[in-house]
Design a protein around this motif. Sequence first.
Motif, short mmCIF file in Angstrom:
data_model
loop_
_atom_site.label_atom_id
_atom_site.label_comp_id
_atom_site.label_asym_id
_atom_site.label_seq_id
_atom_site.Cartn_x
_atom_site.Cartn_y
_atom_site.Cartn_z
N MET A 201 0.81 -1.21 0.00
CA MET A 201 0.00 0.00 0.00
C MET A 201 0.85 1.27 0.00
O MET A 201 0.53 2.25 -0.67
CB MET A 201 -0.93 0.01 1.22
CG MET A 201 -1.99 -1.08 1.19
SD MET A 201 -3.07 -0.98 2.62
CE MET A 201 -3.75 0.65 2.43
N MET A 202 1.94 1.27 0.70
CA MET A 202 2.70 2.50 0.90
C MET A 202 3.93 2.60 0.01
O MET A 202 4.74 3.51 0.18
CB MET A 202 3.13 2.60 2.37
CG MET A 202 1.99 2.51 3.37
SD MET A 202 0.73 3.78 3.11
CE MET A 202 1.67 5.24 3.54
N SER A 203 4.09 1.65 -0.92
CA SER A 203 5.26 1.71 -1.81
C SER A 203 4.88 1.15 -3.17
O SER A 203 3.97 0.32 -3.29
CB SER A 203 6.43 0.91 -1.20
OG SER A 203 6.05 -0.44 -1.00
N PRO A 204 5.55 1.61 -4.23
CA PRO A 204 5.19 1.16 -5.58
C PRO A 204 5.71 -0.25 -5.85
O PRO A 204 6.59 -0.77 -5.18
CB PRO A 204 5.91 2.19 -6.47
CG PRO A 204 7.11 2.61 -5.66
CD PRO A 204 6.64 2.60 -4.23
N SER A 234 9.46 -4.52 -6.20
CA SER A 234 9.16 -3.61 -5.09
C SER A 234 10.46 -3.07 -4.50
O SER A 234 11.56 -3.36 -4.99
CB SER A 234 8.39 -4.37 -4.01
OG SER A 234 9.25 -5.29 -3.34
N ASN A 235 10.32 -2.27 -3.45
CA ASN A 235 11.50 -1.77 -2.74
C ASN A 235 11.75 -2.56 -1.46
O ASN A 235 12.45 -2.11 -0.56
CB ASN A 235 11.34 -0.28 -2.43
CG ASN A 235 10.11 0.00 -1.59
OD1 ASN A 235 9.40 -0.92 -1.18
ND2 ASN A 235 9.85 1.28 -1.33
N LYS A 236 11.18 -3.77 -1.39
CA LYS A 236 11.37 -4.66 -0.25
C LYS A 236 12.38 -5.75 -0.61
O LYS A 236 12.59 -6.06 -1.78
CB LYS A 236 10.05 -5.32 0.17
CG LYS A 236 8.90 -4.34 0.37
CD LYS A 236 9.08 -3.50 1.61
CE LYS A 236 7.84 -2.62 1.84
NZ LYS A 236 7.98 -1.75 3.03
N SER A 237 12.95 -6.38 0.41
CA SER A 237 13.87 -7.50 0.19
C SER A 237 13.22 -8.81 0.66
O SER A 237 12.45 -8.82 1.62
CB SER A 237 15.17 -7.29 0.97
OG SER A 237 15.88 -6.18 0.47
N ALA A 275 17.14 -8.76 -3.70
CA ALA A 275 17.17 -7.31 -3.48
C ALA A 275 16.01 -6.61 -4.18
O ALA A 275 15.39 -7.16 -5.10
CB ALA A 275 18.50 -6.75 -3.97
N PRO A 276 15.68 -5.38 -3.75
CA PRO A 276 14.65 -4.60 -4.44
C PRO A 276 14.97 -4.46 -5.93
O PRO A 276 16.14 -4.30 -6.32
CB PRO A 276 14.67 -3.26 -3.72
CG PRO A 276 15.20 -3.56 -2.35
CD PRO A 276 16.18 -4.67 -2.54
#
Length: 429
Positions: A201-204, A234-237, A275-276
């Motif tokens: 929700m809070m990141s593309p 995403s920008n998550k790992s 990695a993202p």
Amino acid sequence: MANVENGPADSKKAGTRVFKKSSPNGKITVYLGKRDFIDYITHSDPIDGVILVDPEYLKERRVFTHILAAFRYGREDLDVLGLTFRKDLFLSSAQVYPHDKDKEKPLTRLQERLVKKLGSNAFPFFFELPRNAPASVTLQPAPGDTGKPCGVDYELKTYVAESQDEKSHKRNSVRLAVRKLTYASNEAAPQPSAETTKDFMMSPGGIRLEASLDKEKYFHGETIAINILVDNNSNKSVKKIKISVRQFADICLFSTAQYKCTVAELETEDGFPIAPSQTGFCKVYYITPLLIDNRDKRGLALDGKLKHEDTNLASSTIIGDQSQKENLGIIVQYKVKVRLIMGFGVSDLIVELPFTLTHPKPPESPPTSRPTSGVESTAPLSHENEPPIDTNLIQLETNGEVTGNEDDLIFEDFARLRLKGHDLDDTEA
């Protein structure tokens, strides 16, 4: 069948092995060609054999035999005040002596040879199991548990009585534990695959997980190959991956309850983190579900177990008629669960892949006087295609044709293990 014969492989060529067991007073003896009976989907192996009687002892009494499939869901020592923790799933009875010529059926090849060898006091019996008859399944007991384990079992009982409903006596009855085992058909099934995506929700961007198995059907002892593809936009790992094989056992009694048990597990950080913005992560993981790794798990479903013999994880239940599910007692299924672990504060990505765990199709028995249709005979598997001998612990057997002297029958007592120091009771032998 497991651990029945430890001699050289070519010893089977010496004759046809026949199991026998006598009543305590020795007046009736039951002869069977095998203890494992296979469900071929379209039909099952008939339960056929011969009973040798002593007419002078019987006088005006009769000999009956029945095959009973029952689901025991409580310990025998809890059976009190007429309340038993068992549910009868299938029962078929027949009178063996005096022989009813009006109901006489053609003899199987094994019965012909036994009657010829044993003489005029030998009488045949024959049972056909219905297509919806349950498979033998044992629920693994806890260490230290005594008595019969819970599960679905088959018992062949022969007894002397005035009438079929009369209570039998131990001295002139024979009780034998047999098994009904299944295998899946040779028809190709779609390759299991599944995919899922996760958005934030809070990141593309999001993460996409795709998993597939190399095939749908596995034999006991085979290694399962799981192909994993991950695209992380995403920008998550992604921290690591966890893969497990889970057994689902539906207990069908008055209501249905489901029990889940992990039978194999793999957790690794090899190649991680993802990695993202890393896409195209692809890797194949291997995992092998084996009973030897799950000996301590109480309630795990196993293929029907004969006392003091080893077995496998329960084979997947093949359901032909969904309306007859409650007659199966225990329904066993397997799934591979793939979990991508994201780390603190982010829920994991999960997919499940159902598959079938079964036995390889055994060679068909040679034609008998009772023809069966709809099933093609299959040649024995070559040694190159056999699973490792220490993983598929149940060796399925059929009554093969014997070359040379057709009257060469090898009789083996059901209670053979008593010679090795085991104390077999009458119901488990």
